[in-house]
Motif scaffolding. Sequence first.
Motif, PDB file in Angstrom:
ATOM      1  N   ALA A  14       0.866  -1.181   0.000  1.00 25.76           N
ATOM      2  CA  ALA A  14       0.000   0.000   0.000  1.00 25.76           C
ATOM      3  C   ALA A  14       0.907   1.237   0.000  1.00 25.76           C
ATOM      4  CB  ALA A  14      -0.901  -0.027   1.225  1.00 25.76           C
ATOM      5  N   ALA A  15       0.393   2.396   0.380  1.00 24.74           N
ATOM      6  CA  ALA A  15       1.225   3.606   0.446  1.00 24.74           C
ATOM      7  C   ALA A  15       2.290   3.427   1.525  1.00 24.74           C
ATOM      8  CB  ALA A  15       0.356   4.811   0.758  1.00 24.74           C
ATOM      9  N   GLY A  23       0.448  -3.919   4.365  1.00 18.60           N
ATOM     10  CA  GLY A  23      -0.498  -2.932   4.869  1.00 18.60           C
ATOM     11  C   GLY A  23      -1.924  -3.389   4.638  1.00 18.60           C
ATOM     12  N   GLY A  24      -2.725  -3.377   5.702  1.00 24.54           N
ATOM     13  CA  GLY A  24      -4.089  -3.870   5.600  1.00 24.54           C
ATOM     14  C   GLY A  24      -4.973  -3.090   4.647  1.00 24.54           C
ATOM     15  N   ALA A  25      -4.608  -1.832   4.376  1.00 26.75           N
ATOM     16  CA  ALA A  25      -5.421  -1.037   3.454  1.00 26.75           C
ATOM     17  C   ALA A  25      -5.359  -1.579   2.032  1.00 26.75           C
ATOM     18  CB  ALA A  25      -4.964   0.419   3.473  1.00 26.75           C
ATOM     19  N   ALA A  26      -4.272  -2.271   1.686  1.00 25.14           N
ATOM     20  CA  ALA A  26      -4.110  -2.749   0.313  1.00 25.14           C
ATOM     21  C   ALA A  26      -5.166  -3.789  -0.063  1.00 25.14           C
ATOM     22  CB  ALA A  26      -2.700  -3.284   0.096  1.00 25.14           C
ATOM     23  N   PRO A  27      -5.270  -4.917   0.648  1.00 21.85           N
ATOM     24  CA  PRO A  27      -6.298  -5.887   0.268  1.00 21.85           C
ATOM     25  C   PRO A  27      -7.718  -5.347   0.429  1.00 21.85           C
ATOM     26  CG  PRO A  27      -5.293  -6.514   2.341  1.00 21.85           C
ATOM     27  CD  PRO A  27      -4.462  -5.403   1.778  1.00 21.85           C
ATOM     28  N   ALA A  28      -7.921  -4.454   1.412  1.00 25.45           N
ATOM     29  CA  ALA A  28      -9.256  -3.877   1.610  1.00 25.45           C
ATOM     30  C   ALA A  28      -9.661  -3.016   0.421  1.00 25.45           C
ATOM     31  CB  ALA A  28      -9.287  -3.059   2.895  1.00 25.45           C
ATOM     32  N   SER A  29      -8.738  -2.184  -0.059  1.00 24.16           N
ATOM     33  CA  SER A  29      -9.038  -1.316  -1.200  1.00 24.16           C
ATOM     34  C   SER A  29      -9.271  -2.114  -2.465  1.00 24.16           C
ATOM     35  CB  SER A  29      -7.885  -0.323  -1.413  1.00 24.16           C
ATOM     36  OG  SER A  29      -7.700   0.491  -0.283  1.00 24.16           O
ATOM     37  N   VAL A  30      -8.431  -3.133  -2.677  1.00 19.99           N
ATOM     38  CA  VAL A  30      -8.585  -3.977  -3.873  1.00 19.99           C
ATOM     39  C   VAL A  30      -9.910  -4.719  -3.830  1.00 19.99           C
ATOM     40  CG1 VAL A  30      -7.647  -5.979  -5.080  1.00 19.99           C
ATOM     41  CG2 VAL A  30      -6.109  -4.182  -4.261  1.00 19.99           C
ATOM     42  N   ALA A  31     -10.281  -5.228  -2.649  1.00 21.93           N
ATOM     43  CA  ALA A  31     -11.551  -5.952  -2.526  1.00 21.93           C
ATOM     44  C   ALA A  31     -12.742  -5.041  -2.821  1.00 21.93           C
ATOM     45  CB  ALA A  31     -11.676  -6.542  -1.118  1.00 21.93           C
ATOM     46  N   MET A  32     -12.672  -3.798  -2.344  1.00 18.36           N
ATOM     47  CA  MET A  32     -13.754  -2.857  -2.627  1.00 18.36           C
ATOM     48  C   MET A  32     -13.884  -2.623  -4.125  1.00 18.36           C
ATOM     49  SD  MET A  32     -14.252   1.117  -1.415  1.00 18.36           S
ATOM     50  CE  MET A  32     -13.145   1.781  -2.670  1.00 18.36           C
ATOM     51  N   GLY A  33     -12.749  -2.490  -4.811  1.00 18.84           N
ATOM     52  CA  GLY A  33     -12.784  -2.270  -6.242  1.00 18.84           C
ATOM     53  C   GLY A  33     -13.358  -3.432  -7.005  1.00 18.84           C
ATOM     54  N   ARG A  34     -13.096  -4.644  -6.526  1.00 16.19           N
ATOM     55  CA  ARG A  34     -13.610  -5.830  -7.217  1.00 16.19           C
ATOM     56  C   ARG A  34     -15.104  -6.016  -6.953  1.00 16.19           C
ATOM     57  NH1 ARG A  34      -8.380  -9.690  -5.867  1.00 16.19           N
ATOM     58  NH2 ARG A  34      -7.076  -8.918  -7.597  1.00 16.19           N
ATOM     59  N   LEU A  35     -15.539  -5.660  -5.749  1.00 19.51           N
ATOM     60  CA  LEU A  35     -16.952  -5.795  -5.434  1.00 19.51           C
ATOM     61  C   LEU A  35     -17.806  -4.761  -6.168  1.00 19.51           C
ATOM     62  CD1 LEU A  35     -16.784  -6.472  -1.587  1.00 19.51           C
ATOM     63  CD2 LEU A  35     -17.609  -8.056  -3.345  1.00 19.51           C
ATOM     64  N   SER A  36     -17.278  -3.552  -6.296  1.00 16.76           N
ATOM     65  CA  SER A  36     -18.041  -2.482  -6.947  1.00 16.76           C
ATOM     66  C   SER A  36     -17.097  -1.612  -7.769  1.00 16.76           C
ATOM     67  CB  SER A  36     -18.775  -1.644  -5.894  1.00 16.76           C
ATOM     68  OG  SER A  36     -19.540  -0.629  -6.517  1.00 16.76           O
TER      69      SER A  36
END
Length: 338
Positions: A193-194, A241-254
């Motif tokens: 992540a960043a 960084g936990g934000a990385a998989p969370a952000s990617v998952a959000m993008g894939r869901l919507s």
Amino acid sequence: MSSIPQPKPLRDQAIVITGASSGIGMATALAAAQQGARVALFARTTTALDEVAQQIRAAGGIVLVRSGDVADRAALEALAEDTFAAFGRIDTWVNNAGVSIYGAMDRISEADLRRLFDTNLFGVINGSLAALPHLKASGGTLINLGSQLADMAVPVQGYYVASKFAVKGFTDALRQELEHDQAPVGVTLIKPAAIGTPFPDHAKNITGRRATLPAPIYSPHDVARTILHAAQTRVRDAYVGGAAPASVAMGRLSPRLADLFSAKVMADTMTGEAAPPPPDNLHHGQSDARLFGKHEEKRIRRSSYTAMRTRPMTTFAVGAMALGALLIGLRKRQTVVA
């Protein structure tokens, strides 16, 4: 993956790291040497590399320094030969060198675009191909630095995103070819992540505003920990960084919602106050050996997600202790009620 031997402990390894003069590469080199690995450092700026090497030698570590450009295949082949001559083997090769450009894609020159891909993509290709003969001989590990932006896009750094998508495609295809040939080489893609390195300070910037990173911002030590975990344990890919998989998952869901969020929010968080363009490292290396960015250090946080992913036994032990405490508490409660 059954044909690939398990990696050696770091104390028995020789490791090559490109882009080792600052940030993630510097953090990885210092941590690897501290754990006993022999380390070969590579970047464009000799003065910065010498600063890192001095820290390693002062702590009793063994280090080799070579300067050059990852866009030059011959320079990386020479690095591989020099490392083998010095250490007798190469166990892990880390392709870490990278550059970025902040600005709208239709305003970036072709020369700058090609330079970015020469470093971010062809640098990874050149390093991988230079490393493979040695890694096949040692049963070693190739580690490529991607990004969470290999799985999602953001504005303002569009060509950086494109280069990281390309790195992911190259890495995945190379892994499959090595599997087909039953070559004893592990291939890992690291997707941070960043990270609060000098990355935004060194990026070319044509926005007229200070380049910055969106929160949360994680420590380069978290990336170093993940890289060195992959050097000792077979890992296909890993976010940092936990934000990385969370952000990617959000993008894939919507995907559409992610597009709107990036367009409306991320574009503004990539830059700060108005500022003249600083010196950049797109075409020439920077001479400052720094782990952290000038403006990001106070915003850095350590990643509990990464700590758990790279210390699975510790995580298991903590979880078992928590479960045991919960069961004891429930049993005591049942005894009191009875």
